[in-house]
Motif scaffolding. Structure first.
Motif, PDB file in Angstrom:
ATOM      1  N   LYS A  51      -0.217   2.518  -3.762  1.00 10.68           N
ATOM      2  CA  LYS A  51      -0.271   3.660  -2.857  1.00 10.68           C
ATOM      3  C   LYS A  51      -1.549   4.478  -3.015  1.00 10.68           C
ATOM      4  O   LYS A  51      -2.143   4.933  -2.032  1.00 10.68           O
ATOM      5  CB  LYS A  51       0.951   4.548  -3.084  1.00 10.68           C
ATOM      6  CG  LYS A  51       1.079   5.684  -2.076  1.00 10.68           C
ATOM      7  CD  LYS A  51       2.381   6.430  -2.265  1.00 10.68           C
ATOM      8  CE  LYS A  51       2.551   7.528  -1.220  1.00 10.68           C
ATOM      9  NZ  LYS A  51       3.836   8.250  -1.371  1.00 10.68           N
ATOM     10  N   THR A 107       0.820  -1.217   0.000  1.00  7.94           N
ATOM     11  CA  THR A 107       0.000   0.000   0.000  1.00  7.94           C
ATOM     12  C   THR A 107       0.852   1.264   0.000  1.00  7.94           C
ATOM     13  O   THR A 107       0.339   2.362  -0.239  1.00  7.94           O
ATOM     14  CB  THR A 107      -0.922   0.018   1.227  1.00  7.94           C
ATOM     15  OG1 THR A 107      -0.118   0.040   2.413  1.00  7.94           O
ATOM     16  CG2 THR A 107      -1.827  -1.208   1.236  1.00  7.94           C
ATOM     17  N   GLU A 108       2.135   1.103   0.251  1.00  7.95           N
ATOM     18  CA  GLU A 108       3.038   2.256   0.265  1.00  7.95           C
ATOM     19  C   GLU A 108       3.844   2.348  -1.019  1.00  7.95           C
ATOM     20  O   GLU A 108       4.621   3.293  -1.196  1.00  7.95           O
ATOM     21  CB  GLU A 108       3.987   2.149   1.469  1.00  7.95           C
ATOM     22  CG  GLU A 108       3.236   2.124   2.802  1.00  7.95           C
ATOM     23  CD  GLU A 108       4.169   1.839   3.978  1.00  7.95           C
ATOM     24  OE1 GLU A 108       5.388   1.722   3.726  1.00  7.95           O
ATOM     25  OE2 GLU A 108       3.682   1.715   5.111  1.00  7.95           O
ATOM     26  N   THR A 109       3.686   1.372  -1.914  1.00  4.28           N
ATOM     27  CA  THR A 109       4.451   1.368  -3.179  1.00  4.28           C
ATOM     28  C   THR A 109       3.495   1.297  -4.368  1.00  4.28           C
ATOM     29  O   THR A 109       2.891   2.300  -4.740  1.00  4.28           O
ATOM     30  CB  THR A 109       5.438   0.185  -3.190  1.00  4.28           C
ATOM     31  OG1 THR A 109       4.715  -1.042  -2.940  1.00  4.28           O
ATOM     32  CG2 THR A 109       6.502   0.351  -2.107  1.00  4.28           C
TER      33      THR A 109
END
Length: 291
Positions: A176, A171-173
């Motif tokens: 996102k 979810t951070e890459t």
């Protein structure tokens, strides 16, 4: 003896006659072993008493006794086979990945080791300092398939944009900007939807079956109506044909009678004219004579 058990095979404890695991095994004077029932029945059917394996003939029927050691080993082997064949856990439960032989039910799964443990094999994770840091979760099967291949983290979230399971790092890459929800939430939503479908599908099937029956009934009614119309039409056409044939016969009869009348009139007229000619014959002769 415990280590020797791993080398046991069914051939070591099988009766040469029935080929099953020994039951009350007895030993013949020649050293071969059989189930008491099997060798007794074998000798009852023979004229000479011989060994079924080596064919050694005995002068008289041997007096055999149960081989106690072999009987105990056969019983242990039968027990081992029965235990091995029994399922260790229920179909809905997760088995321990460490247990050898009979697997016990797992009580926890380690997301670091990617292994599920029963209560006995879980003990090191509760005692060793380094293992205590591992993340333990409720038992899961196919742990490797539940881990993110990129970040080696548990797939706990669901990406609603790409409809795939993702981990927290995803979810951070790559995901996102995508909306994500907890996997359990998505699971419950899909299960509710599936439950609704499971209710609707039988209803839909029933409705389709009723529609099919209605169509088939309509077709059957149309067939009967068509048969009735064909029959009625045939009667009408038959009557019409009879009427036409009668009109034809009447017309032919009328023409024939008219022709007959005309012919008769013509014949009568001809006869009359011939008679006049005949009557004028003498008169003509007298005139000629006068001249």
């Amino acid at each position: 003896m415990a280590s020797a058990n791993t080398c046991w095979s069914v051939e070591n404890f099988s009766c040469p006659i029935c080929l099953d695991v020994f039951s009350s095994p007895v030993t013949t004077p020649c050293g071969h072993n059989f189930c008491r029932t099997c060798i007794t029945k074998f000798w009852d059917e023979q004229v000479k008493f011989k060994c079924p394996v080596c064919n050694k003939i005995f002068d008289k029927r041997p007096d055999v006794h149960v081989n106690i050691l072999l009987s105990e080993l056969a019983a242990q082997f039968r027990t081992c086979v029965r235990v091995k064949d029994q399922p260790c856990v229920e179909s809905a439960e997760v088995p321990c990945d460490v247990c050898t032989g009979t697997q016990l039910k797992a009580v926890k799964s380690c997301l670091v080791c990617l292994i599920s443990y029963c209560q006995t094999h879980l003990e090191p994770h509760q005692r060793v300092v380094g293992l205590k840091k591992h993340r333990l979760v409720e038992p899961m099967d196919s742990l490797e398939d539940r881990m993110c291949k990129i970040h080696t983290r548990l797939l706990e979230l669901f990406c609603q944009t790409e409809q795939v399971c993702v981990c927290q790092f995803c979810t951070e890459t790559d995901h996102k900007s995508h909306p994500v929800v907890p996997l359990t939430e998505e699971y419950e939503a899909k299960r509710a939807k599936l439950g609704k479908i499971e209710i609707e599908v039988p209803q839909m099937i029933q409705e389709r079956k009723l529609k099919i029956k209605e169509i088939r009934d309509t077709v059957e009614i149309n067939k009967k109506d068509a048969d009735r119309e064909i029959a009625d039409g045939g009667k009408v056409l038959t009557a019409l044909i009879c009427c036409v044939e009668k009109c034809r016969d009447d017309f032919n009869q009328t023409v024939k009678e008219k022709l007959k009348s005309t012919v008769k009139q013509a014949e009568d007229l001809i006869k009359e004219l011939e008679q006049e000619i005949e009557d004028q014959g003498p008169y003509s002769q007298s005139i000629l004579s006068y001249r």
